[in-house]
Write an enzyme that holds these catalytic residues in place. Sequence first.
Site, mmCIF file in Angstrom:
data_model
loop_
_atom_site.group_PDB
_atom_site.id
_atom_site.type_symbol
_atom_site.label_atom_id
_atom_site.label_comp_id
_atom_site.label_asym_id
_atom_site.label_seq_id
_atom_site.Cartn_x
_atom_site.Cartn_y
_atom_site.Cartn_z
ATOM 1 N N GLY A 183 34.714 31.506 50.665
ATOM 2 C CA GLY A 183 35.534 31.616 49.832
ATOM 3 C C GLY A 183 36.473 31.066 50.306
ATOM 4 N N HIS A 184 37.129 30.918 51.162
ATOM 5 C CA HIS A 184 38.696 30.228 51.137
ATOM 6 C C HIS A 184 37.762 28.152 51.496
ATOM 7 C CE1 HIS A 184 39.692 34.047 53.426
ATOM 8 N NE2 HIS A 184 40.894 33.511 52.926
#
Length: 301
Positions: A36-37
């Site tokens: 996600g990051h």
Amino acid sequence: MQVIDRVDGFRKELDAARVAGRTVGLVPTMGYLHEGHASLIRRSAAECDVTAVTVFVNPLQFGAHEDLASYPRDLDRDVAIAEDAGAVLVFAPAVEEMYPGGPVLTSIHVAAVSEGMEGASRPGHFDGVATVVAKLFAIAGPCRAYFGEKDYQQLAVVRRMAADLSLPVDVFGCPIVREADGLAMSSRNVYLSPEQRAAATVLHRALEAGAAGLAHSTDLAHSTDLAHSSDVMAAVVASESLVHLDYAEVIETDHEYRLLIAARVGKTRLIDNLGVAKFFDAGSEASGSISTESRLRRDAD
Ligand code: PAF
């Protein structure tokens, strides 16, 4: 890739970049990076000349009985992931570097947007978030900043804070990244035992069930539909004995309904959400909805 732990050094690098006419993208994180990051960093790297990632577990946003001490940390791994995704700078300050005077006397409170849901369950949390993000913006001076939509209310708080304080930064929300079985990626997933990890997928299943209820509704403006959708989510979560619901809510914006859920799995608190876009089908003159994250992705592109 440069790893900087001092405020002055970080500020100097990014000041120089902007003076040279380069756009600066910022991805604030608390580390223990996951896909996600990485998706935020890739987007920043695609849209900005210089992408900086901050890795700082911010004590201000943790309640007294929360997981500040045990929050997962692995800076070397974070640096490798950030570099691979296109960042050129990682800022990883110590707590004393960020808050040299000890406890902060200045705090940013974003009224209304901070209330309810996470704000109700975690008193003071959003003041801590707004304060540290404002500080990171002041230090880095980013042109653009990227946040995940998993923390949906946080994104709203940050947007409002930046707008109210006239900060010269564009804030972007990026779609949730999920595991193959639907679980939203989160640094806190690492706390889950295999049984808890399997049970945690109920959050996404509950969101899908709640969204399906809305999607089948013919008159989406009815508040009973929204309440029904919350009840559907709660019932799905109740079917999983390892998971304890905190809240299941549906909010309405101009262009979508957003279903939001929070629950405890053992000691781990997880949150997730899903957008149900409103649309108007000109051909059939019928209004309706579409419950897909791909629609959100299209909107974000
Ligand atoms: O979402 C997070 O990781 C944190 O809340 C943030 C925005 C980096 C502020 O500490």
